[in-house]
Every structure is written in structure tokens, then in C-alpha cells.
Design an enzyme around this catalytic site. Sequence first.
Site, PDB file in Angstrom:
ATOM      1  CE  LYS A 187       8.438  66.732  47.080  1.00 56.60           C
ATOM      2  NZ  LYS A 187       8.039  64.955  47.784  1.00 56.60           N
ATOM      3  CE  LYS A 217      13.675  57.954  44.039  1.00 57.13           C
ATOM      4  NZ  LYS A 217      12.567  57.352  45.104  1.00 57.13           N
ATOM      5  CE  LYS A 260      17.895  64.338  47.841  1.00 55.99           C
ATOM      6  NZ  LYS A 260      16.682  64.200  48.742  1.00 55.99           N
TER       7      LYS A 260
END
Length: 344
Positions: free
Chosen positions: A123, A209, A206
Site C-alpha cells: 500500500k 473497490k 484482485k
Amino acid sequence: MSEPTRESRFTPRVFSGIKPSGGLTLGNYLGAIKRFVQTQDEGSFETIYCVVDLHAITVWQDPAELRAATREVAAGFLASGIDPERSILFNQSQVSQHAELGWIFNCVARVGWMDRMTQFKEKAGRNAEKQSLGLYAYPSLMAADILLYHATHVPVGEDQKQHVELTRDIAAKFNHDFGVDFFPLTHPVIEGPAMRVMNLRDGTKKMSKSGESDMERINMTDDADLIAKKLQKARTDPAPLPETVEGLEGRPEAKNLVDIYAALADLSPAEVLAQYPGAGWGRFKPALAELAVEKLSPISAEMKRLTADPAEIDRLLARGAERARAIAQPILQRTYDIVGLVRA
């Protein structure tokens, strides 16, 4: 989920949560919420489910969007079958004991343990020094989320397994440092197909969102027509479906669609391929779209009904928080006593 294996003094208890950042996707449903409902319905565990809004703010969130996302995740739990009477459902920030135990665990966990957390590296990327301290240290808050309820099992995706292992390390170190046997060594539970639902346009990524295109994912608020359209347009390869699971190797998009079908139908991928041996995508995609619409559109409709009444969602979350605090406070109080903190 298998029958509980634990020391007899710990109540068999499941804890898990979903972060309210962006909307819920099919990945959240198949990888988490559907299994939460199954565990609740099996009745072997006490089930505690949480909207982990404190984790969401490790990166900046628009306050209005955060409130809306928190209620949407709660609506997704409820619409999917989580019963607020049989399970405890709440949002994390209403139970202050999470943050309090999180600080204790910040003082138990070691910096080297945090440095090994792959999720932070992924991240933060090259801008690690510009990230919040919360993003770096949130695995210790996750450990507090779990151990605050003496949870014995945590259903997680593969990408979160490392954090449950850290939770076990923190529990073991706390017990060792203070000469107690207070916190359980929680078991991660990873089982079944489609635990990691992939992007509909790139089967190596993956489902997220935050993807660039809405066509990459199925949102739990999508209506029947949009669900069908996205699956019909999902990327595939030219070859037909194989007859065995081994034939899906090296075919990430094909494997993803088979896994989605398997998870929606409660079948194994091998059983799906046995139903469609050698089938072309012109046959399989419409069947998958029909199944997805059958399973997901009632949830989507119920979510829309629930989110139209935010006061009712807030009432249910507040009631769940009250029940959660009744479990959490005695465990936190005993933790403070063990550590040596003076309490009036």
C-alpha cells in the site's frame, strides 16, 4: 467452517470485519460475508462481525463518504443474512476498547514484526515515509479487534493471513511477558473457492473497490442487468473450459469465472467443470450471469431498502456495540490489571 478446536476455557468465538472504504464488491461477499452467514447459521461459534471504520481512516477519508460507506457495509451484512440477534454486528469506533487495547498491543508488538508486514509495503509503495503511522501500525489494532473478544477463529483471505499470525505472536508475547495464559492463540480460517475473487478485466489482479473501471468488478449494489452485463463482458481466453481443474493452470481469467460460479453455487471448481466439460464461453457466461443475478440481485435490492433508512442501520449498530462492549470491557479491564495500570 470446521468444528472449533480450542482450549476448553475459551468460548468458541469468531471475529471478523470489513473496512468501509469504497463500496462492497462480489469479492467482499464471496470471500467474507457469505461465509460469515454460513458460520452464523451453523451455530458452532459465537459470531461477532464488525465494520472496521477505525482502519479506514489510516488513509484520509471524506467524512460524509465514510459515514455512507459504514452504513453500506452494515447493510451488506444484514441483506446477506447476518441476523443482529444471532450475531453481534457493530462499527468499531463505537467500542472504544478496540483503540485502548490497540495501544497496549503497540507496546507489545516489535517494530521488526511490523516491518515484515507485506500489506504495508504494497500500500505504501515508494512513499512509505509519507504514510500515516496508523497505516504502519494497524496490524496491532487488528490484533486488538480479535483478542478483545478472545476470538478463537478468524475467517480471512490469504492476504490477511499474515496479520492473524501476527495476532498469535502478540498474544503469545503478552502471555509470556506477564506470565499469564490470558489471550488465546487465534486460528486463521481459510477455506473454499473464490476466497480471492479476481478482476473481471485482468485475472491476475484482485477485484478491488478502487479499480479504474467499474467494469472490473461487480458491486453489491449493482442491479440485475448490470451484473449480467459485466459478466458477459468479462475477459476470457479463446479456449473452451477444460475437463479438469489442472486445465485452468495459466488461464487466470477462466479460473476466476469458474471459481466465482463455484462459490455462488456452493460447488467445487471440479464439480463446475464436470457440468460444463469443454463448454465455450457463449454457453458458460450466460449460465454464470443467470446464477449471479439469482443469488445477488435480492441482496442488492435489500441493501437499497436498508440504506434508504440510515436511522435504522444506526440503531442496529448501536445495539450491536452495546452487546460488544459487554464482552470487551471485562477483557480490557483484566488486561489493564495484568499490565499493572491503576484503575479506580
